[in-house]
Design a protein around this motif. Sequence first.
Motif, PDB file in Angstrom:
ATOM      1  N   ARG A   1     -59.798  15.448  -9.875  1.00 55.15           N
ATOM      2  CA  ARG A   1     -59.429  14.748 -10.749  1.00 55.15           C
ATOM      3  C   ARG A   1     -59.452  14.842 -12.552  1.00 55.15           C
ATOM      4  O   ARG A   1     -60.348  15.860 -13.218  1.00 55.15           O
ATOM      5  CB  ARG A   1     -60.247  13.331 -11.371  1.00 55.15           C
ATOM      6  CG  ARG A   1     -60.984  12.511  -9.779  1.00 55.15           C
ATOM      7  CD  ARG A   1     -61.774  11.825 -10.270  1.00 55.15           C
ATOM      8  NE  ARG A   1     -61.259  10.448 -11.026  1.00 55.15           N
ATOM      9  CZ  ARG A   1     -62.494   9.357 -12.445  1.00 55.15           C
ATOM     10  NH1 ARG A   1     -63.850   9.997 -12.787  1.00 55.15           N
ATOM     11  NH2 ARG A   1     -61.145   8.645 -13.598  1.00 55.15           N
TER      12      ARG A   1
ATOM     13  N   GLY B   1     -50.404  17.230  -8.296  1.00 60.32           N
ATOM     14  CA  GLY B   1     -49.973  16.839  -7.193  1.00 60.32           C
ATOM     15  C   GLY B   1     -49.685  17.850  -6.206  1.00 60.32           C
ATOM     16  O   GLY B   1     -49.869  17.695  -5.083  1.00 60.32           O
TER      17      GLY B   1
ATOM     18  N   ARG C   1     -55.015  14.334  -8.929  1.00 65.31           N
ATOM     19  CA  ARG C   1     -54.608  12.901  -9.554  1.00 65.31           C
ATOM     20  C   ARG C   1     -55.224  12.710 -11.076  1.00 65.31           C
ATOM     21  O   ARG C   1     -56.105  13.083 -11.197  1.00 65.31           O
ATOM     22  CB  ARG C   1     -55.225  11.463  -8.267  1.00 65.31           C
ATOM     23  CG  ARG C   1     -55.153  11.618  -7.435  1.00 65.31           C
ATOM     24  CD  ARG C   1     -55.916  10.745  -7.090  1.00 65.31           C
ATOM     25  NE  ARG C   1     -54.676   9.254  -7.412  1.00 65.31           N
ATOM     26  CZ  ARG C   1     -54.936   8.109  -7.583  1.00 65.31           C
ATOM     27  NH1 ARG C   1     -56.598   7.438  -6.990  1.00 65.31           N
ATOM     28  NH2 ARG C   1     -53.993   6.885  -7.194  1.00 65.31           N
TER      29      ARG C   1
ATOM     30  N   ASP D   1     -48.703   9.372  -5.488  1.00 67.20           N
ATOM     31  CA  ASP D   1     -50.653   9.813  -5.199  1.00 67.20           C
ATOM     32  C   ASP D   1     -51.020  11.462  -5.955  1.00 67.20           C
ATOM     33  O   ASP D   1     -51.665  11.158  -6.208  1.00 67.20           O
ATOM     34  CB  ASP D   1     -50.040  10.260  -4.165  1.00 67.20           C
ATOM     35  CG  ASP D   1     -49.650  11.333  -3.574  1.00 67.20           C
ATOM     36  OD1 ASP D   1     -48.557  11.737  -4.159  1.00 67.20           O
ATOM     37  OD2 ASP D   1     -49.640  11.518  -2.458  1.00 67.20           O
ATOM     38  N   ALA D   2     -49.805  11.603  -7.126  1.00 66.87           N
ATOM     39  CA  ALA D   2     -50.561  12.553  -8.222  1.00 66.87           C
ATOM     40  C   ALA D   2     -51.317  11.554  -9.275  1.00 66.87           C
ATOM     41  O   ALA D   2     -51.552  12.010 -10.431  1.00 66.87           O
ATOM     42  CB  ALA D   2     -49.414  13.282  -8.592  1.00 66.87           C
TER      43      ALA D   2
ATOM     44  N   GLU E   1     -53.589   8.612 -11.374  1.00 70.03           N
ATOM     45  CA  GLU E   1     -54.523   7.465 -11.176  1.00 70.03           C
ATOM     46  C   GLU E   1     -54.337   6.410 -11.853  1.00 70.03           C
ATOM     47  O   GLU E   1     -54.208   5.308 -11.601  1.00 70.03           O
ATOM     48  CB  GLU E   1     -55.137   8.583 -11.646  1.00 70.03           C
ATOM     49  CG  GLU E   1     -57.087   7.740 -11.348  1.00 70.03           C
ATOM     50  CD  GLU E   1     -58.327   8.219 -11.921  1.00 70.03           C
ATOM     51  OE1 GLU E   1     -59.103   7.407 -12.613  1.00 70.03           O
ATOM     52  OE2 GLU E   1     -58.584   9.049 -11.524  1.00 70.03           O
TER      53      GLU E   1
END
Length: 506
Positions: free
Chosen positions: A310, A330, A335, A359-360, A362
């Motif tokens: 994160r 990514g 993310r 998906d990279a 948030e």
Amino acid sequence: MSARDGERRGPRRDAKGRERGAVRRYDERSTLAPSARRKGSDAAREVALEVLREVADADAYANLVLPPALRRARLDGRDAAFATELAYGTLRLQGRYDAILTRCTDRALTDVDPVVRDLLRLGAHQLLGMRVATHAAVSETVGLARVHAGTGPSRFVNAVLRRVSERSSQEWEEILASEAPDDDSRLAVLGSHPAWVVRALREALTAHGRDATEIEALLEANNAAARVTLVARPGLLDVTGLSEEVADELGDREARIVPARYAPTAAILQGGDPASIPAVRAGAAAVQDEGSQLVALALAAAPLDGRDERWLDLCAGPGGKAGLLASLAGERGARLLANEAQPHRARLVEQALRAVPADAVEGVVVGDGRTILERTEGGFDRVMVDAPCTGLGALRRRPESRWRREPSDVPALARLQRELLGAALDATRPGGLVAYVTCSPHLAETRLVVDDVLAGRSDVERADAASALRSVALKEPELVPGTDVQLWPHVHGTDAMHLTLLRRTR
């Protein structure tokens, strides 16, 4: 007369640097009353004046208002380059030109109508800072004045610029230098920076391990046009692919790409409009200073214990670093959460992230960075704090910033920077990293902010930002000994970005 007609190969000058034949050519025009001359000017000068008025009236930034103005006027090639140099050069050297214009008027420059004052500055830059023939610089500016200010003010512009043209740029500089009461005043007027900025930059040089005598080189670099630097976002595009795309789209005659010195993601665009490049329009590439890329790459490359899932960009607008960080995240399955306080800047961040795989990312959230823990669960592994600052490190790109900032701005910004850095550390997991970044070398915005925050905490230690940056650089950058990084326009050819890396301890 077009901007191209106004550009000349450089007039012949006599032994004192004065232009030969300048008076004769000027007098050929000045025998005509302003009412008998042409009533307008060319599109390039119109665009330059439009930019100066937007900067003055709307507190706009030249680098944001100039590109759309060029597109509206349908300027490209040499005419676009002329308008760009005229607008940017006038803003950069405004302080020097104001000092000269003051000596050529019978009234205080502050009492002159703002539009007329900008016209005088534009004329002065053509006469003293560009390769424009004297008659063209004067007559075209007078025509512009007639349209935007009226016949009476155009006569005033005519008279003042005639006085300016009586001396060469070198002669004016010698006069200004001889009248300066001290060295800082001399550097301020000749280098066209407010005196307080000169002092702050000199102090920053010594505080960050360089020699105070570099101040003249730094001021000169701040007054030079910055190269257009692009970023090829990893996982989406590389510099080779970007170069091929530019060649295919714009053609070798019009533009080409050359790799930058340090950042593997950076390339220099030599000619052409970045907005015309498909990868830029799609978000796989963007305009971004090489120094800005380096600090993001260093944060991503710094060693980290434990998970690396994160990431947070706490002050993400307008999105340049967020776009690069998200593409890096990514590639390794992490993310990025982007936070921005201003809604309109948050929309720019969303635009910058449009090409990054979903998906990279948030998400993009709007809110004060100091309250990030009230809106997220925290526990981030890598955090970027690109803190709001005076912007004294980006004066090449935003020349108007030097005239807008005051010394009184610094304490409030430094307080905000300390609070943002503290919030970022609180939002970082033990073992995680925080990059404290400013586009300013000002001591009060860099080292003192970090030292103040560290003095109040026992759970933070400095990490080696210099080693992290060296690990990603294509060639060894000249850095002074120490863990922090301070980049400089006159040394590295980048904005004066500052980077400190901090590790949250257990």
